[in-house]
Design an enzyme around this catalytic site. Structure first.
Site, short mmCIF file in Angstrom:
data_model
loop_
_atom_site.label_atom_id
_atom_site.label_comp_id
_atom_site.label_asym_id
_atom_site.label_seq_id
_atom_site.Cartn_x
_atom_site.Cartn_y
_atom_site.Cartn_z
N HIS A 88 0.81 -1.23 0.00
CA HIS A 88 0.00 0.00 0.00
C HIS A 88 0.84 1.28 0.00
O HIS A 88 0.27 2.37 -0.11
CB HIS A 88 -0.90 0.00 1.23
CG HIS A 88 -0.12 0.01 2.52
ND1 HIS A 88 0.71 -1.02 2.87
CD2 HIS A 88 -0.03 0.94 3.50
CE1 HIS A 88 1.28 -0.73 4.03
NE2 HIS A 88 0.85 0.44 4.43
N TYR A 89 2.15 1.19 0.14
CA TYR A 89 2.95 2.42 0.17
C TYR A 89 2.73 3.21 -1.11
O TYR A 89 2.88 2.68 -2.22
CB TYR A 89 4.45 2.11 0.28
CG TYR A 89 4.97 1.71 1.63
CD1 TYR A 89 4.16 1.69 2.77
CD2 TYR A 89 6.30 1.34 1.81
CE1 TYR A 89 4.66 1.33 4.02
CE2 TYR A 89 6.82 0.97 3.05
CZ TYR A 89 5.98 0.96 4.14
OH TYR A 89 6.47 0.60 5.36
N MET A 90 2.43 4.47 -0.94
CA MET A 90 2.20 5.37 -2.08
C MET A 90 1.20 4.76 -3.07
O MET A 90 1.40 4.81 -4.29
CB MET A 90 3.53 5.68 -2.78
CG MET A 90 4.57 6.30 -1.86
SD MET A 90 6.20 6.35 -2.60
CE MET A 90 5.93 7.49 -3.93
N GLY A 92 0.70 1.83 -4.00
CA GLY A 92 1.25 0.81 -4.90
C GLY A 92 2.44 1.30 -5.72
O GLY A 92 3.17 0.52 -6.32
N LYS A 114 5.34 -6.04 2.26
CA LYS A 114 4.46 -6.30 3.40
C LYS A 114 3.01 -6.18 2.94
O LYS A 114 2.71 -5.32 2.10
CB LYS A 114 4.73 -5.30 4.53
CG LYS A 114 6.20 -5.00 4.79
CD LYS A 114 6.36 -4.20 6.04
CE LYS A 114 7.20 -2.98 6.02
NZ LYS A 114 7.38 -2.15 4.89
#
Ligand code: SF4
Ligand code: SF4
Length: 395
Positions: A88-90, A92, A114
């Site tokens: 989910h960072y940024m 994707g 993660k």
């Protein structure tokens, strides 16, 4: 692939994007050494990564706020060999940039990704397998070295039959080499994770550890490392408030250098993950590799602690929450405010706050007498901080 250095990137980049990638520095910044950096600073130490057989650079790349694959490649060229991202960072984009940055050198790098399970994300085995396939596509690889369960407060997800079975299948298929979890609640998870029914899952874990609150969990870090579990520290900068402390000028070196040096002084720690959003941050954090603390560094840490003692909400603490009749998620909200104000991760902070259950927001604080204030052992003005966090984070 051409090596990325600060000079050829500066020549190639457009000025608008450059400001972002260089952390707001001018185009001439490439000729200036950051505090603590020596000409040609590179990673100096590679540690055994638990029982995995891998060697990990003592400073690793956190890709939570990176805007160019060139920054990733630059870190690799300076010796950083491990890259920590998440689905989910940024939204994707982080996994995509890690994939692009490591193109052609994938086999020389260690990738950690993660999967979060909050916010209504499904926990079925099939959905996890599908999510992982999408992550692998974005990362341009057919395997990751580590897949963690992201940001858990207890080990119920590790015990969940569907989740565990999905992670095990991914291991069997060769799509994931090692597993583990990340947590802000080291006190509530590290002691339990070494139990016989869970230890097989624990190849490495990622947890908060810093000079302001790390001492409390050192016995737990030692215990997990003795079981052969790889150990990664995050939140090493204890709030990262140095940019907002106008009067705070270290006598020598830099505050991040001192804070990383403090963490690396723990021999039970394999590495520190540092969010590297710019070339300047890569330079500054890589310069701290192998650092041995000096007298000036200790003075820097003491000064920082003094300045933020009544401002920094300890990441591993939730002591005031039991005093709150409304069960406000005090610790989480304080952390989102820290992301916004100190880390400058505004979008991430706003999204987290949006996802927070409305019942846990500080909507009743204005009319409350504030028993949370006297419950804080560190003297934080809890009510005042929550009210201002709400103003800042509400969208
Ligand atoms: S001020 Fe807010 S957080 Fe503090 S006790 Fe009252 S309702 Fe809870
Ligand atoms: S406000 Fe104080 S007691 Fe509450 S979580 Fe933060 S540090 Fe702990």
């Amino acid at each position: 692939m051409k090596k990325i250095n600060r000079r050829n990137f500066v020549t190639a980049a457009s000025t608008g994007f450059l400001g972002l990638a260089l952390g707001g520095k001018s185009a001439n910044a490439h000729s200036i050494l950051v505090p603590g950096q020596e000409e040609g600073s590179k990673i100096k130490n590679y540690n055994a990564f638990g029982k995995t057989g891998l060697k990990v650079s003592d400073v690793i790349f956190g890709a939570g706020q990176v805007f160019s694959s060139d920054v990733i490649r630059y870190a690799f060229d300076l010796g950083v060999n491990t890259f920590d991202t998440a689905e989910h960072y940024m939204n994707g984009k982080s996994e995509e940039l890690v994939g692009a940055g490591l193109k052609g050198i994938r086999d020389k790098a260690i990738i950690i990704t993660k999967l979060p399970f909050w916010g209504g994300r499904p926990k079925t085995k099939q959905s996890i397998l599908e999510r992982m396939n999408k992550s692998l596509k974005k990362l341009q690889t057919d395997y990751v070295d580590f897949l963690f369960i992201h940001m858990i407060d207890d080990l119920s997800l590790v015990k969940d039959v569907e989740v565990r079975s999905a992670y095990e299948q991914l291991k069997k298929e060769g799509k994931v080499r090692f597993t583990g979890f990340s947590t802000h609640n080291a006190k509530g998870t590290l002691a339990e994770c070494v139990k016989p029914d869970l230890i097989d899952f624990m190849d490495a874990i990622l947890f908060m550890y810093n000079h302001m609150e790390g001492q409390e969990i050192e016995h737990l870090v030692k215990a997990v490392r003795q079981k052969g579990i790889g150990t990664i520290a995050m939140k090493v900068l204890a709030g990262g408030k140095q940019g907002n402390l106008k009067a705070f000028i270290p006598k020598a070196g830099s505050y991040p250098g001192a804070a990383i040096g403090w963490a690396l002084g723990n021999k039970n720690l394999d590495c520190c993950v540092m969010t590297m959003g710019s070339f300047t941050q890569v330079d500054e954090y890589v310069a701290a590799s192998g650092k041995k603390l000096k007298r000036d560094d200790l003075a820097t840490l003491r000064t920082y602690k003094k300045l933020v003692d009544k401002e920094y909400c300890r990441v591993s603490c939730s002591e005031c929450e039991t005093a709150c009749p409304k069960r406000v998620a005090i610790s989480d909200i304080m952390r989102y405010a820290m992301y916004f104000e100190d880390y400058k991760q505004e979008k991430i902070a706003l999204q987290h706050y949006k996802d927070l259950d409305i019942k846990k927001k500080p909507l009743s604080c204005a009319s409350c007498t504030g028993p949370c204030i006297s419950a804080c052992p560190h003297g934080l003005p809890v009510k005042e901080k929550l009210l201002s966090a709400h103003q800042m984070l509400i969208t």
